[in-house]
Design an enzyme around this catalytic site. Sequence first.
Site: not given
Ligand code: DX5
Ligand code: ZN
Length: 223
Positions: A7, A32, A34, A36, A65, A67, A136, A141, A143, A174-176, A196-197
């Site tokens: 991401s 990916h 994102d 928003m 994605h 949002m 999710m 919202g 990362g 997706d997420g963490g 992402g991170s």
């Molecule tokens: C959060 C996004 C994710 C985000 C994930 O709402 O949809 O795609 O970038 O980031 P990490 O992997 O750092 O949780």
């Molecule tokens: Zn995402």
Amino acid sequence: MYILAPSILGADFSRLNQQIKAVADAGARYLHLDVMDGTFVPTLSIGMPVISAIRKCSDQFFDVHMMVMEPWRFIGELKEAGADLICVHQEACNHLDRTLHQIQNAGLKAGVALNPATPVSMLDCVLDQVDMILIMSVNPGYGSQKFIPYTLNKIRQLRRVLDERNLKVDIEVDGGVTLSNMREFLDAGANVLVSGSAVFKGDASANAHKFMEIMREYEAKEG
Ligand code: DX5
Ligand code: ZN
């Protein structure tokens, strides 16, 4: 097939081109993206100009994605910008069935995302109409959040239902997602991992290679 979908929200935007190249070279087939809207989720991120700019330097599969409330409004523009798959939130669509058809009629793959507190059963009627389901594992919202453990059960439950109905639908999470917990998601039945991170913090190339190594291990196990 196991797929890594980095991401770019976690990337260093001042050297995006280089970071995208690093993860693509490491074997990440998806990117990916994102989007928003500040309404469905509390903040804003990127939109069409960024997607079309990076389309010029990447031939990865663009997994967008959304949002965004009522995302059907942007299908044409997203296609134009270079999206390959549009993933909409069940919670953001008044007419989910119509929206999924609009995406597929535009020649794109269609995905649906569920927030952590939305049960898998909400998708019962459209399971055979989607290419991918995104579970999710954090509230969307931002990362760098910690994953919510009960979402693992949703992945298990969804994989079971898809298998029972003999449906080949990708399950994305997706997420963490990190190198230390990714096996939990794969064991539960996810086959597309967004990160992402954990990919972009530090050495993106080395991190992506490590993710890919574990995914190849799972691929080999399946034969
Ligand atoms: C959060 C996004 C994710 C985000 C994930 O709402 O949809 O795609 O970038 O980031 P990490 O992997 O750092 O949780
Ligand atoms: Zn995402």
